[in-house]
Design a protein around this motif. Structure first.
Motif, PDB file in Angstrom:
ATOM      1  N   TYR A  26      54.455  65.769  56.814  1.00  0.00           N
ATOM      2  CA  TYR A  26      53.691  66.056  58.029  1.00  0.00           C
ATOM      3  C   TYR A  26      54.632  66.651  59.055  1.00  0.00           C
ATOM      4  O   TYR A  26      55.536  65.979  59.531  1.00  0.00           O
ATOM      5  N   VAL A  32      56.416  62.707  52.576  1.00  0.00           N
ATOM      6  CA  VAL A  32      55.506  61.615  52.223  1.00  0.00           C
ATOM      7  C   VAL A  32      55.285  61.574  50.711  1.00  0.00           C
ATOM      8  O   VAL A  32      55.272  60.515  50.087  1.00  0.00           O
ATOM      9  N   ALA A  51      51.168  51.122  46.965  1.00  0.00           N
ATOM     10  CA  ALA A  51      51.231  50.261  48.147  1.00  0.00           C
ATOM     11  C   ALA A  51      50.661  50.978  49.356  1.00  0.00           C
ATOM     12  O   ALA A  51      50.522  52.208  49.366  1.00  0.00           O
ATOM     13  N   SER A  52      50.350  50.201  50.375  1.00  0.00           N
ATOM     14  CA  SER A  52      49.887  50.792  51.625  1.00  0.00           C
ATOM     15  C   SER A  52      50.981  51.696  52.177  1.00  0.00           C
ATOM     16  O   SER A  52      52.146  51.309  52.220  1.00  0.00           O
ATOM     17  N   GLY A  53      50.631  52.906  52.547  1.00  0.00           N
ATOM     18  CA  GLY A  53      51.622  53.846  53.062  1.00  0.00           C
ATOM     19  C   GLY A  53      52.293  54.658  51.974  1.00  0.00           C
ATOM     20  O   GLY A  53      53.141  55.501  52.252  1.00  0.00           O
ATOM     21  N   ALA A  54      51.888  54.445  50.712  1.00  0.00           N
ATOM     22  CA  ALA A  54      52.509  55.180  49.607  1.00  0.00           C
ATOM     23  C   ALA A  54      52.084  56.643  49.599  1.00  0.00           C
ATOM     24  O   ALA A  54      52.752  57.490  48.999  1.00  0.00           O
ATOM     25  N   GLY A  55      50.965  56.935  50.250  1.00  0.00           N
ATOM     26  CA  GLY A  55      50.524  58.326  50.310  1.00  0.00           C
ATOM     27  C   GLY A  55      49.243  58.619  49.548  1.00  0.00           C
ATOM     28  O   GLY A  55      48.951  59.773  49.250  1.00  0.00           O
ATOM     29  N   LYS A  56      48.451  57.583  49.275  1.00  0.00           N
ATOM     30  CA  LYS A  56      47.205  57.795  48.526  1.00  0.00           C
ATOM     31  C   LYS A  56      46.235  58.699  49.293  1.00  0.00           C
ATOM     32  O   LYS A  56      45.728  59.686  48.754  1.00  0.00           O
ATOM     33  N   SER A  57      46.018  58.335  50.563  1.00  0.00           N
ATOM     34  CA  SER A  57      45.081  59.151  51.363  1.00  0.00           C
ATOM     35  C   SER A  57      45.602  60.575  51.519  1.00  0.00           C
ATOM     36  O   SER A  57      44.825  61.540  51.474  1.00  0.00           O
ATOM     37  N   SER A  58      46.919  60.696  51.668  1.00  0.00           N
ATOM     38  CA  SER A  58      47.503  62.032  51.824  1.00  0.00           C
ATOM     39  C   SER A  58      47.268  62.863  50.570  1.00  0.00           C
ATOM     40  O   SER A  58      46.895  64.042  50.644  1.00  0.00           O
ATOM     41  N   ARG A  67      44.061  69.538  53.447  1.00  0.00           N
ATOM     42  CA  ARG A  67      45.472  69.793  53.707  1.00  0.00           C
ATOM     43  C   ARG A  67      46.047  70.641  52.579  1.00  0.00           C
ATOM     44  O   ARG A  67      45.629  70.502  51.431  1.00  0.00           O
ATOM     45  N   GLN A 101      38.360  57.055  53.924  1.00  0.00           N
ATOM     46  CA  GLN A 101      38.779  55.684  54.204  1.00  0.00           C
ATOM     47  C   GLN A 101      38.188  55.204  55.534  1.00  0.00           C
ATOM     48  O   GLN A 101      37.797  54.061  55.671  1.00  0.00           O
ATOM     49  N   HIS A 210      43.285  49.284  46.556  1.00  0.00           N
ATOM     50  CA  HIS A 210      44.277  48.218  46.480  1.00  0.00           C
ATOM     51  C   HIS A 210      43.788  47.094  45.594  1.00  0.00           C
ATOM     52  O   HIS A 210      44.542  46.215  45.219  1.00  0.00           O
TER      53      HIS A 210
HETATM   54  N1  LIG Z   1      48.420  62.696  60.004  1.00  0.00           N
HETATM   55  C1  LIG Z   1      49.629  62.175  59.740  1.00  0.00           C
HETATM   56  N2  LIG Z   1      50.695  62.565  60.436  1.00  0.00           N
HETATM   57  C2  LIG Z   1      51.923  62.068  60.173  1.00  0.00           C
HETATM   58  N3  LIG Z   1      52.161  61.144  59.237  1.00  0.00           N
HETATM   59  C3  LIG Z   1      51.117  60.707  58.508  1.00  0.00           C
HETATM   60  C4  LIG Z   1      49.804  61.189  58.708  1.00  0.00           C
HETATM   61  N4  LIG Z   1      48.964  60.590  57.849  1.00  0.00           N
HETATM   62  C5  LIG Z   1      49.732  59.742  57.132  1.00  0.00           C
HETATM   63  N5  LIG Z   1      51.015  59.814  57.512  1.00  0.00           N
HETATM   64  C6  LIG Z   1      52.132  59.079  56.926  1.00  0.00           C
HETATM   65  O1  LIG Z   1      52.126  59.351  55.546  1.00  0.00           O
HETATM   66  C7  LIG Z   1      52.417  58.193  54.809  1.00  0.00           C
HETATM   67  C8  LIG Z   1      51.341  57.962  53.795  1.00  0.00           C
HETATM   68  O2  LIG Z   1      50.131  57.687  54.460  1.00  0.00           O
HETATM   69  P1  LIG Z   1      48.761  57.539  53.683  1.00  0.00           P
HETATM   70  O3  LIG Z   1      47.693  57.335  54.682  1.00  0.00           O
HETATM   71  O4  LIG Z   1      48.625  58.674  52.777  1.00  0.00           O
HETATM   72  O5  LIG Z   1      49.030  56.209  52.841  1.00  0.00           O
HETATM   73  P2  LIG Z   1      48.012  55.369  51.973  1.00  0.00           P
HETATM   74  O6  LIG Z   1      48.627  55.201  50.649  1.00  0.00           O
HETATM   75  O7  LIG Z   1      46.671  55.954  52.018  1.00  0.00           O
HETATM   76  O8  LIG Z   1      47.997  53.985  52.732  1.00  0.00           O
HETATM   77  P3  LIG Z   1      46.794  52.905  52.825  1.00  0.00           P
HETATM   78  O9  LIG Z   1      46.731  52.242  51.511  1.00  0.00           O
HETATM   79  O10 LIG Z   1      47.244  51.983  53.889  1.00  0.00           O
HETATM   80  O11 LIG Z   1      45.583  53.654  53.190  1.00  0.00           O
HETATM   81  C9  LIG Z   1      52.538  57.074  55.823  1.00  0.00           C
HETATM   82  O12 LIG Z   1      53.910  56.796  56.006  1.00  0.00           O
HETATM   83  C10 LIG Z   1      51.947  57.593  57.073  1.00  0.00           C
HETATM   84  O13 LIG Z   1      52.644  57.118  58.198  1.00  0.00           O
END
Ligand SMILES: Nc1ncnc2c1ncn2[C@@H]1O[C@H](COP(=O)(O)OP(=O)(O)OP(=O)(O)O)[C@@H](O)[C@H]1O
Ligand SMILES: [Mg+2]
Lengths: 249, 296
Positions: A26, A32, A51-58, A67, A101, A210
């Protein structure tokens, strides 16, 4: 007619989703996701773990074209997403249903109108779809809330509206980001059955979750994110089928 | 029912509240300017028609007694000449009493005309289709009555017409400026709407909306709100014109034709809010398509 020399190559060519060494960061922030490579065949059903923050949503956001990757190559429906025009992207998104989400329902529209929105957007304005939409909402247990506005619904109810909206257009690819995070186990199982029904009708499904007990209960492969890389596991055995192609710097 | 409501909730915005008012004010001003321009057009034709078939001959007062004594004969010679001129329909000698009546407001009631060097006037009307050659006529008249002058009113008419034309151009400029303002306001409101509802628009895109679909929502909003305000502005403008017309009728403004509009003028006026609304719609569309098109 010469027989096909390399059926496996041909099969890969038909993949619905192909990530090749994809990285995402980002802005100027940390990487990420890095070196992400995986392929999803049409009609497949995958969980996305990590894990949470691993980047699944990204990762999912790159699949539903919200994106673009910072580097690497993504192919959807056999097309390189970097080559898509805005119009192409709009047309491709109509084949992709997404459960966000954070739901992203429109607060000034009723549950019924929210669910009908993808149909309206793609030009299906026949009032007959009302019955179809109402049935879908009834199936997810919201028969009493057709005319309710999202702010008046509970988290789980909103989630089910979001799911109904994602599937209403019979998408070829369904992406669900924590679709059962706000509902009880019984409803979670019921919703998973809905996804399995769609899968049997040919929809390719990717669900980020999760919920390990749910993953264990339904027998589907898992794309697991860890250390910025990706690993595909068979659910039953937990065996690694594809090595990670790398990890974040 | 299911598909009627707009997906982008523009109605509740500031733009939803101000757009009709701004449209009302703009259409009100533009309508008045348009009425002004149209009335001027009519006034010009009115004056032209009124004066094109006439001219006036002035025979100056002769100071010495002998000349004064010859005045009636001179006048007769001029009238005889005029009657013999082809195209002339009528030559009317203005009686001293009539001249006095015309001059009284300037001279005050007390003055006796006999003491003043008042010229003799002959009002000539002719067939505009077979107008006599004014220069030739002037020479002939001067032959029988030295010093006589022909006034065709052309100079006066020319000046008044120039004035009317400039007023008209100013009115047209006002309409154009109001149009430019309308475009700027709608473009601004649209851009604001795009940023305020950025998340809704992103969602619409994610579920497969094309840019033109999003533009459609903004177009419909601009069209209905500007049309609503514009119609209100038009009604107010018509009321104003009516009141001004009433006021003029009471006074004795001879120069202006009556402030009544012809059917063509009415249709131009009625089309104004529709036109402004269409301009607003087009502006909204172009703004949305451009702004979204610039996105990756
Ligand atoms: N719009 C954004 N701008 C900057 N950093 C971001 C953005 N969205 C996510 N991140 C960062 O990217 C990393 C992955 O985030 P993401 O939301 O993809 O994780 P996740 O696996 O979906 O987590 P969760 O299980 O909690 O939903 C995180 O460290 C988060 O801080
Ligand atoms: Mg997430």
């Amino acid at each position: 007619m010469p027989s096909s020399p390399a059926p496996q190559v041909k099969a890969i060519g038909k993949d619905l989703v192909r990530f090749e060494d994809v990285a995402l960061r980002y802005g100027a922030g940390p990487v990420v996701l890095g070196g992400v490579t995986f392929h999803l065949a049409p009609g497949s059903f995958h969980f996305l773990g990590g894990a949470s923050g691993a980047g699944k949503s990204s990762l999912l956001s790159m699949i539903y074209l919200a994106r673009r990757p910072s580097s690497g190559r993504i192919e959807l429906f056999g097309r390189d997403v970097a080559s898509l025009t805005r119009l192409d992207a709009a047309m491709m998104r109509r084949k992709i249903g997404v459960v966000f989400q954070d739901f992203r329902l429109l607060d000034h529209l009723t549950a019924l109108e929210n669910v009908a929105l993808p149909l309206k957007v793609s030009g299906q304005r026949d009032e007959k779809v009302r019955r179809h939409v109402a049935e879908l909402l009834a199936w997810v247990g919201l028969a009493e809330h057709l005319e309710s506005y999202p702010p008046t619904l509970s988290g789980g109810q909103k989630q089910r509206v979001a799911i109904a909206r994602a599937v209403v257009g019979r998408p070829s690819l369904l992406i669900a980001d924590e679709p059962t995070g706000n509902v009880d186990d019984r409803m979670a199982v019921r919703l998973l059955y809905l996804f399995e029904e769609l899968n049997k009708l040919g929809t390719t499904i990717v669900i980020a979750t999760h919920n390990e007990s749910l993953v264990a209960r339904f027998n589907h492969p898992i794309v697991r994110l860890a250390d910025g890389g990706v690993r595909v596991e068979r659910a039953q055995t937990g065996a690694q089928t594809r090595p990670s192609k790398g990890s974040a710097a | 029912m299911l598909f009627r409501r707009s997906d982008v909730p523009l109605k509740g915005d500031a733009s939803g509240r101000y757009l009709p008012w701004l449209a009302a004010v703009m259409v009100y001003l533009a309508s008045l300017a348009l009425v002004c321009a149209l009335t001027m057009n009519r006034a010009i034709t009115h004056w032209q028609e009124g004066l094109s078939g006439s001219l006036t001959i002035q025979i100056p007062h002769d100071a010495d007694a002998a000349g004064a004594a010859g005045a009636p004969e001179r006048l007769e010679r001029v009238v005889a000449l005029l009657m013999a001129t082809p195209g002339v329909r009528e030559a009317e000698v203005l009686e001293p009493a009539e001249i006095e009546r015309l001059l009284r407001p300037w001279l005050g009631g007390a003055a006796g005309l006999d003491d003043l060097p008042v010229p003799q006037l002959v009002s000539v009307s002719f067939d505009p289709a077979a107008a006599p050659d004014v220069d030739k006529l002037a020479r002939e008249v001067a032959g029988v009555a030295p010093g006589a002058v022909i006034d065709t009113h052309r100079a006066w008419l020319g000046k008044v017409r120039d004035l009317a034309r400039s007023v008209q151009w100013v009115a047209v400029l006002v309409v154009a400026l109001i149009g430019a303002c309308a475009i700027a306001i709608v473009a601004f409101a649209t851009r604001m709407g795009l940023s305020v509802h950025g998340n809704v628009i992103q969602l619409l895109h994610l579920i497969g909306a094309r840019d033109s679909y999003v533009a459609g929502q903004f177009q419909a909003h601009a069209l209905t709100f500007v049309l609503r305000g514009g119609i209100a502005g038009l009604v107010l403008a018509v009321g104003t014109v009516f009141l001004i017309g009433q006021g003029l009728r009471g006074s004795d403004v001879m120069l202006l034709p009556e402030l009544t509009l012809q059917p063509l003028d009415w249709s131009a006026l009625l089309l104004l809010p529709v036109f402004v609304a269409l301009v607003a719609m087009l502006t909204a569309r172009v703004t949305v398509m451009r702004t979204l098109g610039r996105m990756p």
